[in-house]
Structure formats: C-alpha cells, structure tokens
Design a protein around this motif. Sequence first.
Motif, PDB file in Angstrom:
ATOM      1  N   GLY A  20      49.420  39.901  48.285  1.00  0.00           N
ATOM      2  CA  GLY A  20      48.360  40.872  49.270  1.00  0.00           C
ATOM      3  C   GLY A  20      47.021  40.873  48.071  1.00  0.00           C
ATOM      4  N   ASP A  21      46.709  40.648  47.091  1.00  0.00           N
ATOM      5  CA  ASP A  21      45.909  40.943  46.669  1.00  0.00           C
ATOM      6  C   ASP A  21      44.509  40.079  46.902  1.00  0.00           C
ATOM      7  OD1 ASP A  21      47.687  42.425  44.273  1.00  0.00           O
ATOM      8  OD2 ASP A  21      47.307  40.879  42.902  1.00  0.00           O
ATOM      9  N   VAL A  22      43.174  41.350  46.685  1.00  0.00           N
ATOM     10  CA  VAL A  22      42.279  40.716  46.992  1.00  0.00           C
ATOM     11  C   VAL A  22      41.242  39.780  45.838  1.00  0.00           C
ATOM     12  CG1 VAL A  22      39.129  41.235  48.023  1.00  0.00           C
ATOM     13  CG2 VAL A  22      41.204  42.469  48.634  1.00  0.00           C
ATOM     14  N   ALA A  23      40.873  38.078  45.995  1.00  0.00           N
ATOM     15  CA  ALA A  23      40.687  37.695  44.878  1.00  0.00           C
ATOM     16  C   ALA A  23      39.576  37.688  44.387  1.00  0.00           C
ATOM     17  CB  ALA A  23      40.413  35.915  45.146  1.00  0.00           C
ATOM     18  N   PRO A  24      39.428  37.647  42.640  1.00  0.00           N
ATOM     19  CA  PRO A  24      37.729  38.873  42.520  1.00  0.00           C
ATOM     20  C   PRO A  24      36.737  38.618  42.745  1.00  0.00           C
ATOM     21  CG  PRO A  24      39.207  37.797  40.203  1.00  0.00           C
ATOM     22  CD  PRO A  24      39.919  37.528  41.898  1.00  0.00           C
ATOM     23  N   ASP A  25      37.004  37.035  43.409  1.00  0.00           N
ATOM     24  CA  ASP A  25      35.912  36.404  43.742  1.00  0.00           C
ATOM     25  C   ASP A  25      35.643  36.868  45.035  1.00  0.00           C
ATOM     26  OD1 ASP A  25      34.668  35.307  41.392  1.00  0.00           O
ATOM     27  OD2 ASP A  25      35.916  33.510  41.624  1.00  0.00           O
ATOM     28  N   ASP A  26      36.357  37.226  46.187  1.00  0.00           N
ATOM     29  CA  ASP A  26      35.907  37.717  47.459  1.00  0.00           C
ATOM     30  C   ASP A  26      35.983  39.278  47.155  1.00  0.00           C
ATOM     31  OD1 ASP A  26      36.852  34.771  48.218  1.00  0.00           O
ATOM     32  OD2 ASP A  26      39.362  35.362  48.755  1.00  0.00           O
ATOM     33  N   VAL A  27      36.128  39.586  46.422  1.00  0.00           N
ATOM     34  CA  VAL A  27      36.141  41.257  46.413  1.00  0.00           C
ATOM     35  C   VAL A  27      34.026  41.419  47.363  1.00  0.00           C
ATOM     36  CG1 VAL A  27      35.275  43.495  45.434  1.00  0.00           C
ATOM     37  CG2 VAL A  27      36.845  42.125  44.657  1.00  0.00           C
ATOM     38  N   VAL A  28      34.321  42.493  48.157  1.00  0.00           N
ATOM     39  CA  VAL A  28      33.223  43.124  49.266  1.00  0.00           C
ATOM     40  C   VAL A  28      32.533  44.187  48.160  1.00  0.00           C
ATOM     41  CG1 VAL A  28      31.809  43.141  51.260  1.00  0.00           C
ATOM     42  CG2 VAL A  28      34.128  41.685  50.836  1.00  0.00           C
ATOM     43  N   TYR A  29      30.905  43.483  48.421  1.00  0.00           N
ATOM     44  CA  TYR A  29      30.626  45.667  47.347  1.00  0.00           C
ATOM     45  C   TYR A  29      30.144  45.620  48.598  1.00  0.00           C
ATOM     46  CZ  TYR A  29      32.889  43.360  42.646  1.00  0.00           C
ATOM     47  OH  TYR A  29      33.429  43.611  42.059  1.00  0.00           O
ATOM     48  N   GLY A  30      29.727  47.142  48.824  1.00  0.00           N
ATOM     49  CA  GLY A  30      28.672  47.627  49.049  1.00  0.00           C
ATOM     50  C   GLY A  30      26.975  47.374  48.541  1.00  0.00           C
ATOM     51  N   GLU A  31      26.343  47.756  49.106  1.00  0.00           N
ATOM     52  CA  GLU A  31      24.804  48.056  48.736  1.00  0.00           C
ATOM     53  C   GLU A  31      24.775  49.090  47.559  1.00  0.00           C
ATOM     54  OE1 GLU A  31      20.527  49.716  50.591  1.00  0.00           O
ATOM     55  OE2 GLU A  31      22.125  50.362  51.315  1.00  0.00           O
ATOM     56  N   TYR A  32      25.361  49.794  47.039  1.00  0.00           N
ATOM     57  CA  TYR A  32      25.092  50.079  46.233  1.00  0.00           C
ATOM     58  C   TYR A  32      26.035  50.364  44.994  1.00  0.00           C
ATOM     59  CZ  TYR A  32      21.636  52.537  48.163  1.00  0.00           C
ATOM     60  OH  TYR A  32      20.224  53.167  49.061  1.00  0.00           O
TER      61      TYR A  32
END
Length: 157
Positions: A20-32
């Motif tokens: 169920g985890d988001v993989a570290p390389d798949d994390v989606v970051y916002g503009e800030y």
Amino acid sequence: MKRLMLAGTFSALATVVTAGDVAPDDVVYGEYGDVTASLSGVAGDPAAGKEIMVARGKGNCIACHQVTALEEYPFHGEVGPSLDGVGEYRTAEELRGILANPKMTYEGTIMPAFYRVSGFTRPGDAFTGKAAEGPLSPLLTAQEIEDVVAYLQTLTD
C-alpha cells in the motif's frame, strides 16, 4: 548465486515498501515540495512519531531541532529551526514533503531526505567510509513518515 542475491535484495526492499505504500521514487511533489497523498494510506500515530523523533537510530530529529515538548530527551540541536508550534503554521502535506525530501522545499538545506532512494552523489554505506553498494532503502518507511507528520501536527503551542 546472482538469483539468490537478487531475491534477497527484493525481499529486503519488500520489508521497507509494502503493497500500500507509495514507492520513494513515485512520490509526487507539489510546486513547493508538498506531498498531498499519504505515503502509506494509513493514518499516522503521533506516539510512534514521537519515538521516531527522539530515536538516534531512526529520525533523531532533535539532533538538529529544538522541541520544547521533548525537553526530557537530551541534546537538542540548533542547526534546524525550532519545531515548537510547527503544527500551527505547516500543513500535513507540507510536513510530509519536507520529511520525504526537504530539498524539494528548501533547495540548499542540509536536512536529510528521509524517503528518498535515488539521485544521490556517492551515498555512503552507513558509517564505514565506503560507497554504498546495491539498492538503497529510505531512512524511514512510509508509515514512519506518516507517524512523524502526525506527531508534528500535535505541536501547536
């Protein structure tokens, strides 16, 4: 031999990143640098987050940050800003992003990225003085990030 080594590598990673985890390389970051989605899909536990904040083998946040609510634990640092009241002026999304990869919010920061496994320049192998070999694991798991976020949100005064 290679198959056995690869199987061991994949099983080690499986203990860090669960289904169920988001993989570290798949994390989606916002503009800030904010991260809207939970990394684990499970609500954080503030008590567990507190333990991570003070654990020298885990987050050890107080090594760099002062936190009045944790004054019974010794050796608070002055490298990073005080975290007193951080739950009032930072959202869970902002805190999650800063913990996962603070360089997405503060480009020149020396704060470590607790949920990043790639893009490093010659990462070390613990305290051996040698370069790391093989895939890296994040410093904290997805759930541990959520737990620390939950604890930080309790720091409101």
